[in-house]
Design a protein around this motif. Structure first.
Motif, short mmCIF file in Angstrom:
data_model
loop_
_atom_site.label_atom_id
_atom_site.label_comp_id
_atom_site.label_asym_id
_atom_site.label_seq_id
_atom_site.Cartn_x
_atom_site.Cartn_y
_atom_site.Cartn_z
N SER A 199 0.81 -1.08 -0.09
CA SER A 199 0.12 0.01 -0.05
C SER A 199 0.97 1.21 0.29
CB SER A 199 -0.81 -0.13 1.30
OG SER A 199 -1.57 0.99 1.25
N LEU A 200 0.54 2.31 -0.30
CA LEU A 200 1.04 3.60 -0.24
C LEU A 200 0.58 4.29 0.80
CD1 LEU A 200 0.13 4.84 -3.92
CD2 LEU A 200 2.10 3.79 -3.19
N LYS A 201 -0.55 4.04 1.65
CA LYS A 201 -0.91 4.36 3.03
C LYS A 201 -0.43 3.43 4.17
CE LYS A 201 -4.50 6.50 0.48
NZ LYS A 201 -5.97 7.07 0.34
N GLU A 202 -0.34 4.08 5.29
CA GLU A 202 0.03 3.13 6.49
C GLU A 202 -1.11 2.63 6.90
OE1 GLU A 202 2.66 3.83 10.33
OE2 GLU A 202 1.82 5.70 9.36
N ASP A 203 -2.21 2.77 6.96
CA ASP A 203 -3.53 2.11 6.98
C ASP A 203 -4.01 1.17 6.13
OD1 ASP A 203 -4.56 3.51 5.07
OD2 ASP A 203 -6.22 4.66 6.27
N MET A 204 -3.15 1.11 5.02
CA MET A 204 -3.48 -0.06 4.10
C MET A 204 -4.75 -0.01 3.36
SD MET A 204 -0.68 -1.88 4.11
CE MET A 204 -0.90 -3.24 3.13
N THR A 211 3.40 0.83 -9.51
CA THR A 211 2.86 1.77 -10.51
C THR A 211 1.15 1.98 -10.62
OG1 THR A 211 5.22 1.24 -11.55
CG2 THR A 211 3.39 2.24 -12.80
N ASN A 212 0.59 0.93 -10.66
CA ASN A 212 -0.69 0.90 -10.88
C ASN A 212 -1.38 1.46 -9.47
OD1 ASN A 212 -1.62 -0.38 -13.14
ND2 ASN A 212 -1.10 -2.39 -12.39
N LEU A 213 -0.86 1.54 -8.32
CA LEU A 213 -1.47 1.94 -6.90
C LEU A 213 -1.07 3.72 -7.50
CD1 LEU A 213 -0.35 -0.08 -4.15
CD2 LEU A 213 -2.77 0.31 -5.02
N GLU A 214 0.20 4.02 -7.95
CA GLU A 214 0.38 5.42 -8.14
C GLU A 214 -0.75 6.15 -9.19
OE1 GLU A 214 1.84 7.46 -6.32
OE2 GLU A 214 3.46 6.49 -5.27
N LEU A 215 -0.90 5.28 -10.20
CA LEU A 215 -1.51 6.05 -11.33
C LEU A 215 -3.10 6.08 -10.69
CD1 LEU A 215 -0.49 3.75 -14.44
CD2 LEU A 215 0.09 5.99 -13.84
N ALA A 272 -3.81 6.67 -7.89
CA ALA A 272 -3.86 7.95 -6.95
C ALA A 272 -3.86 9.21 -7.70
CB ALA A 272 -2.72 7.63 -5.93
N GLY A 273 -3.45 9.01 -8.78
CA GLY A 273 -3.53 10.58 -9.63
C GLY A 273 -2.56 10.87 -10.45
N LYS A 274 -1.25 9.99 -10.18
CA LYS A 274 -0.26 10.24 -10.86
C LYS A 274 -0.12 9.97 -12.39
CE LYS A 274 2.53 11.45 -7.27
NZ LYS A 274 1.61 11.34 -6.08
N THR A 275 0.83 10.55 -12.89
CA THR A 275 0.93 10.23 -14.40
C THR A 275 2.27 9.55 -14.64
OG1 THR A 275 1.82 12.38 -15.24
CG2 THR A 275 -0.88 11.94 -15.11
N GLU A 276 2.43 8.98 -15.80
CA GLU A 276 3.80 8.76 -16.22
C GLU A 276 4.88 9.77 -16.24
OE1 GLU A 276 5.91 6.02 -19.95
OE2 GLU A 276 3.76 6.63 -19.87
N ALA A 277 4.48 10.82 -16.26
CA ALA A 277 5.49 11.96 -16.28
C ALA A 277 6.15 12.03 -14.80
CB ALA A 277 4.90 13.36 -16.82
N ASP A 278 5.33 11.65 -13.79
CA ASP A 278 5.68 11.93 -12.33
C ASP A 278 6.97 10.88 -12.01
OD1 ASP A 278 3.78 13.83 -11.75
OD2 ASP A 278 2.22 12.43 -11.82
N PHE A 279 7.46 9.91 -12.85
CA PHE A 279 8.13 8.93 -12.31
C PHE A 279 9.58 9.49 -12.98
CE2 PHE A 279 4.07 6.90 -12.11
CZ PHE A 279 4.04 5.75 -11.23
#
Length: 386
Positions: free
Chosen positions: A79-84, A111-115, A117-124
């Motif tokens: 998870s990207l969040k501590e509370d899962m 990567t899928n979790l970040e996408l 959450a609103g991220k795009t490929e440019a954020d990597f």
């Protein structure tokens, strides 16, 4: 006396069997609902973890306290969040208290979790904390999960994970299929669309569409990826005859339709524009006295059948043509808008319709004589010239 001895022996055997059964019950282990399951913190948890240059990430844990050693399946959740609250399960199963997690699968899942959450490929690339736990569940001898035996571990933190964009590029499908009442809704008997020459994003097929409709998919399976009316953009000359019936692409005017699909990649999705055009088939070239190979010549327009099992029938050949590799032969096609006629041509090989698709010029060509007609059956994939 013999009867007494026999009765005594039977009584003793019954007592032994009863004791054995009683012993079995006493010795059978009792499943305890697990209350403790510990995921150990990896030694590298606070280090920079570069997934692109790693093959695996090793995790170790205790076995849940089932009360006895038990066959157990373990899965890793991240998870990207501590509370899962946004956790995802990595697509790997483990069957011991040591899990060598595939780094590429871990990166793709993150990567899928970040996408999401609103991220795009440019954020990597990015450096992020990652929260990890494990799920354990007891399994049967056949690997089935036993209800009520699953338990989640504590959460550990990987403080600094270096993440590159880890998803393969989305591309238009190499294959596209259509299923419907015409084939009994059986993907095994479905029709494959024909790719348009020099256009890997375009596909065409002559399809009989009735009230029950059709669906399309990139695989010959009911796998949840099939596309119905709500999943496509309806377009083309006959689009007003196309409607939804229980989600299927249907028509209240049953008949033949020239379906032309254009696939477009938008982000991580593929969008489908589907033209439903007049089901016209055309001859061109010397066989109808047209040395310029013009398009949509009425002298070469086939009759369209009104039944699913009917033949498309060409006009009579007006000029005899030699076949083989050098002869003009019979040239036949359907018209794809904004494409040359030969981008969607086909011919007969024996009694089989053979489509050009992405291939080169089709040879040997079919010779013809004056007065002959071509008969094409798109339900059976067969045809004749006679």
């Amino acid at each position: 006396m013999k009867k007494v001895l026999k009765s005594a022996l039977l009584l003793m055997m019954g007592l032994v069997m009863f004791a054995a059964c009683s012993d079995d019950r006493d010795d059978n282990p009792t499943i305890t609902t697990p209350t403790e399951f510990i995921l150990n913190t990896p030694a590298i948890a606070s280090n920079n973890i570069d997934l692109a240059h790693s093959s695996t990430l090793q995790l170790t844990c205790s076995q849940p306290n089932y009360g006895f050693p038990a066959a157990t399946k373990y899965n890793v959740q991240i998870s990207l969040k501590e509370d899962m609250s946004d956790c995802a399960t990595i697509d790997q199963n483990f069957y011991s208290a040591k899990a060598d997690v595939d780094a590429s699968l871990l990166a793709a899942t993150l990567t899928n979790l970040e996408l999401n959450a609103g991220k795009t490929e440019a954020d990597f690339p990015m450096d992020i904390p990652v929260y990890v736990r494990m799920r354990a569940v007891m399994t049967t001898e056949t690997g089935d999960e036993i209800e009520g035996t699953d338990i989640l571990s504590n959460v550990v933190t990987l403080s600094n994970v270096h993440l590159l964009y880890a998803l393969a590029p989305v591309t238009v499908p190499a294959h596209l299929y259509v299923v419907g009442n015409f084939c009994g809704w059986d993907w095994g008997n479905s029709f494959e669309f024909i790719p348009v020459y020099e256009h890997p994003e375009m596909y065409w097929r002559m399809v009989w569409i009735d009230e029950s409709g059709v669906k399309i998919n990139t695989d010959k399976a009911w796998d949840g990826n099939e596309k119905g009316y709500a999943d496509i953009t309806v377009d083309g000359e006959l689009k007003d005859k196309i409607s939804s019936n229980e989600g299927n692409i249907s028509s209240a005017t049953p008949g033949w339709y020239l379906m032309i699909v254009t696939a477009t990649v938008e982000g991580r999705d593929i969008k489908y524009n589907v033209q439903f055009n007049e089901p016209n088939v055309w001859l061109t070239g010397s066989c109808i006295g047209d040395s310029s190979y013009g398009e949509l010549n009425e002298a070469g327009k086939f009759e369209v059948p009104t039944t699913q099992d009917g033949d498309f029938v060409s006009p009579a050949i007006t000029d005899a043509c030699p076949g083989g590799d050098d002869g003009d032969g019979v040239r036949v096609y359907v018209k794809i808008p904004n494409n040359e006629w030969w981008h969607s041509e086909f011919l007969l090989v024996g009694d089989q319709i053979s489509y050009r698709g992405t291939g080169g010029d089709q040879k040997p060509r079919l010779a013809c004589a004056v007065g002959q007609k071509m008969y094409l059956n798109f339900s059976t994939g067969k045809g004749s010239l006679k």
